[in-house]
Design an enzyme around this catalytic site. Structure first.
Site, PDB file in Angstrom:
ATOM      1  N   THR A  57     -44.860  32.336 -13.606  1.00 24.69           N
ATOM      2  CA  THR A  57     -43.920  33.426 -13.875  1.00 24.69           C
ATOM      3  C   THR A  57     -42.523  33.063 -13.366  1.00 24.69           C
ATOM      4  OG1 THR A  57     -44.519  34.396 -11.734  1.00 24.69           O
ATOM      5  CG2 THR A  57     -45.646  35.265 -13.683  1.00 24.69           C
ATOM      6  N   ARG A  73     -40.275  30.121  -8.298  1.00 20.00           N
ATOM      7  CA  ARG A  73     -39.076  30.656  -7.655  1.00 20.00           C
ATOM      8  C   ARG A  73     -38.085  29.581  -7.232  1.00 20.00           C
ATOM      9  NH1 ARG A  73     -35.244  31.643  -5.483  1.00 20.00           N
ATOM     10  NH2 ARG A  73     -34.521  33.462  -4.325  1.00 20.00           N
ATOM     11  N   LYS A  74     -38.570  28.362  -7.081  1.00 22.91           N
ATOM     12  CA  LYS A  74     -37.710  27.242  -6.657  1.00 22.91           C
ATOM     13  C   LYS A  74     -36.832  27.631  -5.466  1.00 22.91           C
ATOM     14  CE  LYS A  74     -37.445  25.135 -11.265  1.00 22.91           C
ATOM     15  NZ  LYS A  74     -37.967  26.185 -12.174  1.00 22.91           N
TER      16      LYS A  74
HETATM   17  P1  BMP Z   1     -40.720  25.663 -21.981  1.00 19.89           P
HETATM   18  O1  BMP Z   1     -42.114  25.042 -22.137  1.00 19.89           O
HETATM   19  O2  BMP Z   1     -40.552  26.879 -22.805  1.00 19.89           O
HETATM   20  O3  BMP Z   1     -39.629  24.668 -22.144  1.00 19.89           O
HETATM   21  O4  BMP Z   1     -40.646  26.227 -20.481  1.00 19.89           O
HETATM   22  C1  BMP Z   1     -40.687  25.399 -19.365  1.00 19.89           C
HETATM   23  C2  BMP Z   1     -40.794  26.201 -18.107  1.00 19.89           C
HETATM   24  O5  BMP Z   1     -40.938  25.314 -17.002  1.00 19.89           O
HETATM   25  C3  BMP Z   1     -39.612  27.080 -17.786  1.00 19.89           C
HETATM   26  O6  BMP Z   1     -40.099  28.244 -17.142  1.00 19.89           O
HETATM   27  C4  BMP Z   1     -38.806  26.269 -16.786  1.00 19.89           C
HETATM   28  O7  BMP Z   1     -38.122  27.101 -15.869  1.00 19.89           O
HETATM   29  C5  BMP Z   1     -39.860  25.462 -16.080  1.00 19.89           C
HETATM   30  N1  BMP Z   1     -39.458  24.128 -15.622  1.00 19.89           N
HETATM   31  C6  BMP Z   1     -39.036  23.144 -16.502  1.00 19.89           C
HETATM   32  O8  BMP Z   1     -38.951  23.362 -17.697  1.00 19.89           O
HETATM   33  N2  BMP Z   1     -38.742  21.898 -16.015  1.00 19.89           N
HETATM   34  C7  BMP Z   1     -38.841  21.580 -14.683  1.00 19.89           C
HETATM   35  O9  BMP Z   1     -38.600  20.447 -14.311  1.00 19.89           O
HETATM   36  C8  BMP Z   1     -39.251  22.573 -13.802  1.00 19.89           C
HETATM   37  C9  BMP Z   1     -39.564  23.845 -14.267  1.00 19.89           C
HETATM   38  O10 BMP Z   1     -39.973  24.766 -13.434  1.00 19.89           O
END
Ligand code: BMP
Length: 359
Positions: free
Chosen positions: A62, A97-98
């Site tokens: 989330t 949350r990083k």
């Molecule tokens: P998507 O598959 O729709 O691109 O979403 C990727 C998710 O992972 C997002 O919630 C993003 O904040 C997170 N994320 C990322 O894409 N790359 C990272 O290196 C770290 C992440 O948390």
């Protein structure tokens, strides 16, 4: 590294962190190494999606702060409802949350404020740019939280009647929980699911772990899945998927060192590749930036990015070549015409790649 060739079932026995062991058991039972990144815009959509896709996933990720209508009530709010769905389907909640700040601030952000992340998210993550002490600060906060839950459970006398976990039954749940809460040492409104805690709180690894959730009368989707231990875990954001990411090799190495220093709290990494290198490293790796080409199109390892810096690799490349354990997929699933069946497609591909890695 040995963990690349070990089965998830084996790693469920050897991982240092109790929640990681639990997660590997879930992966083995559900034949899934899929995490859904549930980046939808409203709390209602989030809960519906979690319920529908729950059977296919082992982690639900989330970003609570991009959800409108997030209900902060600790007993009946969005976090509590997600926690109930996590128990029903057998998945862990990971709030992405990083955290990055001084130790004291991240402790407060983790445990207090509006969202009280620690109450409902089994897992959260941190960017350790601010220095490794922040990891210790979060670990301390988690230990204190666990001790408090233990204390509150011990001092609660009237708890014991299982309360329905069904989120569509929130009135009954609220009444029952209000009754119970009032008996807990005057400290009201601080526990997500005290009934669950009461039924299950024992030190991690106790025999209760063999008692299935199903036996407890809930409508669990996967019989045989027990409740998660009352532990909290952290993932270190060691590498990112985005173009031009500024995280250096030294930064990633600092994450590895911090993980080793806090094995009781750090479960593993959000990274783009496997980072276990010492013989006794038992960390888990979760990797975002994952997408499949549309059905029918050939898979060649990469898929076009989103135009805003996100870069995508396919499940098989990430798992077989990069050595990750769990793929994190957001828009690949959410934007599909039928998210539950698309989640199944990702689950099957991810699992096949894992089996291929073992072979
Ligand atoms: P998507 O598959 O729709 O691109 O979403 C990727 C998710 O992972 C997002 O919630 C993003 O904040 C997170 N994320 C990322 O894409 N790359 C990272 O290196 C770290 C992440 O948390």
């Amino acid at each position: 590294h040995p963990t690349l060739k070990q089965t998830f079932a084996d790693r469920a026995r050897t991982a240092a962190h109790p929640l990681t062991r639990y997660l590997f058991r879930l992966m083995d039972l559900k034949a899934s190494n899929l995490c859904l990144s549930a980046d939808v815009t409203t709390a209602r959509e989030l809960l519906t999606l979690a319920d529908k896709v729950g059977p296919s996933i082992v982690v639900l990720k989330t970003h609570y702060d991009l959800i409108s209508g997030w209900d902060y009530n600790p007993q009946t709010g969005t976090g509590a409802k997600l926690a109930a769905l996590a128990r029903k389907h057998g998945f862990l909640i990971f709030e992405d949350r990083k955290f990055v700040d001084i130790g004291k601030t991240v402790q407060m952000q983790y445990t207090a404020g509006t969202a009280r992340i620690i109450e409902w998210a089994h897992i959260t993550n941190a960017n350790i740019d601010a220095g490794k002490d922040m990891v210790r600060a979060l670990a301390e906060a988690a230990t204190k939280w666990k001790e408090r839950i233990h204390y509150e459970v011990k001092t609660s006398v009237t708890v014991g009647t299982p309360v329905s976990d069904r989120f569509d039954d929130s009135d009954a749940q609220e009444q029952a929980q209000t009754r119970q809460r009032d008996d807990v040492d005057g400290r009201k409104g601080s526990i997500v699911s005290i009934t669950t805690v009461t039924q299950s709180f024992e030190p991690a690894d106790s025999p209760r772990l063999t008692k299935s959730h199903h036996d407890q009368g809930d409508d669990a989707v996967f019989p045989g899945i027990e409740e998660a231990p009352m532990d909290r875990g952290l993932l270190l954001l060691a590498q990112m998927s985005s173009k031009g990411c500024l995280m250096t090799r030294e930064y990633t190495q600092a994450c590895v060192e911090a993980a080793r220093e806090h094995k009781g709290f750090v479960m593993g990494y959000v990274s783009q590749e496997a980072l276990n290198s010492a013989p006794d490293d038992t960390f888990i790796h979760m990797t975002p930036g994952c997408k499949l080409p549309p059905p029918g199109e050939e898979e060649n390892g990469q898929v076009e990015g989103d135009g805003l810096g996100q870069q995508y690799n396919t499940p098989s490349r990430l798992i077989t070549i990069c050595g990750t354990d769990i793929i994190i997929v957001g828009r690949g699933i959410i934007e599909a015409a039928d998210p539950p069946s698309e989640a199944e497609r990702y689950r099957r591909r991810g699992w096949k790649a894992y089996l291929g890695r073992l072979a």
